[in-house]
Scaffold this active site. Sequence first.
Site, mmCIF file in Angstrom:
data_model
loop_
_atom_site.group_PDB
_atom_site.id
_atom_site.type_symbol
_atom_site.label_atom_id
_atom_site.label_comp_id
_atom_site.label_asym_id
_atom_site.label_seq_id
_atom_site.Cartn_x
_atom_site.Cartn_y
_atom_site.Cartn_z
ATOM 1 N N LYS A 53 0.840 -1.199 0.000
ATOM 2 C CA LYS A 53 0.000 0.000 0.000
ATOM 3 C C LYS A 53 0.878 1.254 0.000
ATOM 4 O O LYS A 53 0.647 2.192 -0.774
ATOM 5 C CB LYS A 53 -0.937 -0.012 1.226
ATOM 6 C CG LYS A 53 -2.056 -1.049 1.106
ATOM 7 C CD LYS A 53 -2.779 -1.329 2.422
ATOM 8 C CE LYS A 53 -3.799 -2.465 2.242
ATOM 9 N NZ LYS A 53 -4.435 -2.911 3.484
ATOM 10 N N GLN A 97 -4.272 -1.796 9.725
ATOM 11 C CA GLN A 97 -4.326 -3.131 9.111
ATOM 12 C C GLN A 97 -4.986 -4.130 10.059
ATOM 13 O O GLN A 97 -4.684 -4.183 11.248
ATOM 14 C CB GLN A 97 -2.905 -3.583 8.737
ATOM 15 C CG GLN A 97 -2.845 -4.858 7.926
ATOM 16 C CD GLN A 97 -3.488 -4.768 6.539
ATOM 17 O OE1 GLN A 97 -3.548 -3.707 5.932
ATOM 18 N NE2 GLN A 97 -3.969 -5.885 6.036
ATOM 19 N N ASP A 120 -10.948 2.921 4.711
ATOM 20 C CA ASP A 120 -11.307 1.500 4.710
ATOM 21 C C ASP A 120 -12.827 1.316 4.679
ATOM 22 O O ASP A 120 -13.314 0.220 4.374
ATOM 23 C CB ASP A 120 -10.803 0.841 6.010
ATOM 24 C CG ASP A 120 -9.585 -0.036 5.794
ATOM 25 O OD1 ASP A 120 -9.443 -0.583 4.684
ATOM 26 O OD2 ASP A 120 -8.803 -0.182 6.750
HETATM 27 N N1 GUN Z 1 -7.034 -6.875 6.259
HETATM 28 C C1 GUN Z 1 -7.464 -7.558 5.154
HETATM 29 N N2 GUN Z 1 -8.073 -6.726 4.286
HETATM 30 C C2 GUN Z 1 -8.026 -5.489 4.833
HETATM 31 C C3 GUN Z 1 -8.485 -4.214 4.403
HETATM 32 O O1 GUN Z 1 -9.092 -4.035 3.335
HETATM 33 N N3 GUN Z 1 -8.233 -3.188 5.255
HETATM 34 C C4 GUN Z 1 -7.599 -3.352 6.445
HETATM 35 N N4 GUN Z 1 -7.421 -2.293 7.211
HETATM 36 N N5 GUN Z 1 -7.168 -4.515 6.875
HETATM 37 C C5 GUN Z 1 -7.376 -5.582 6.065
#
Ligand code: GUN
Length: 294
Positions: A53, A97, A120
């Site tokens: 990311k 995350q 998110d």
């Molecule tokens: N863990 C797995 N997918 C995601 C996501 O789209 N966002 C976040 N913050 N954590 C994740």
Amino acid sequence: MSATLIDGKKSAAKLIAECSEQIAELTAQGITPGLAVVLVGSDPASTFYVRSKSKKCKELGIHSVKLELPAETSQEELLKVIDDLNNDTAIHGILVQSPPPKQIDEAAIIAAIDPAKDVDGFHQVNVAKLVLEDSSGFVPCTPMGCQRLLMDYGVETEGANVVVLGRSMIVGKPMALLMMAKGKGANSTVTIAHSRTKNLSEVMRGADILIAAIGKPEFVKADDVKEGAVVIDVGINRVEDLIDDRGYRIVGDVAFDEVAPKCKAITPVPGGVGPMTIAMLMANTVKACKQITG
Ligand code: GUN
């Protein structure tokens, strides 16, 4: 039937190009979008996602802050980090995350994020906006990426029977809400199926569009899929593979080799939904920046 392979890398590149144009417009006004990605602990898969990311932000000229906190970080320490990011005017998007370590109350952390920076789409305000079909909200990146793939490949969703396999807050629930909403790439008849669904195979066989997000390697078999269905595989599962240098390989929630011959179209893993999730995060960050500064 010879299935169309839905190329997530190609769709993601298109979306990234759109983001890039919007970032150039913002830059011309002296505005740089900023994204903070917070990782607590050092889970290898999460570390990989967080770095991917941040890397994509740098490629696009998005100001990127990557906070890698120790596994023993307390709830209070993490809340303080969130508070600082909420108040940081250079940051327009905040992502923590998931999943965090056990001592962290994830729901309380999500609730502490400023909904205007919740790229998110996990905060209650944004969940409510998705239910209310209020487009000012943020929708979780993975389901939005799946919907975009369907649209890019001209898959008819209007009135289609969509079966979403999995009921998570990150994918299953928002995916179902997106597909049942009014509008383009939606207007579907949606069923959410999960591990406790009776006659699961029969339910999946009723799908014109099957979206698999159950987190179980190669769970969906050929007998679970109707001839001519479109299959979107959200799964990213590590399975042991002693021939691979890493000792593992990545497979989806769909047994690709046996399911693909029955499909009209299908996403591969990797190279399907995965690249779309990151591209949608960039899109949400640009949207947050525009809403905050506009
Ligand atoms: N863990 C797995 N997918 C995601 C996501 O789209 N966002 C976040 N913050 N954590 C994740």
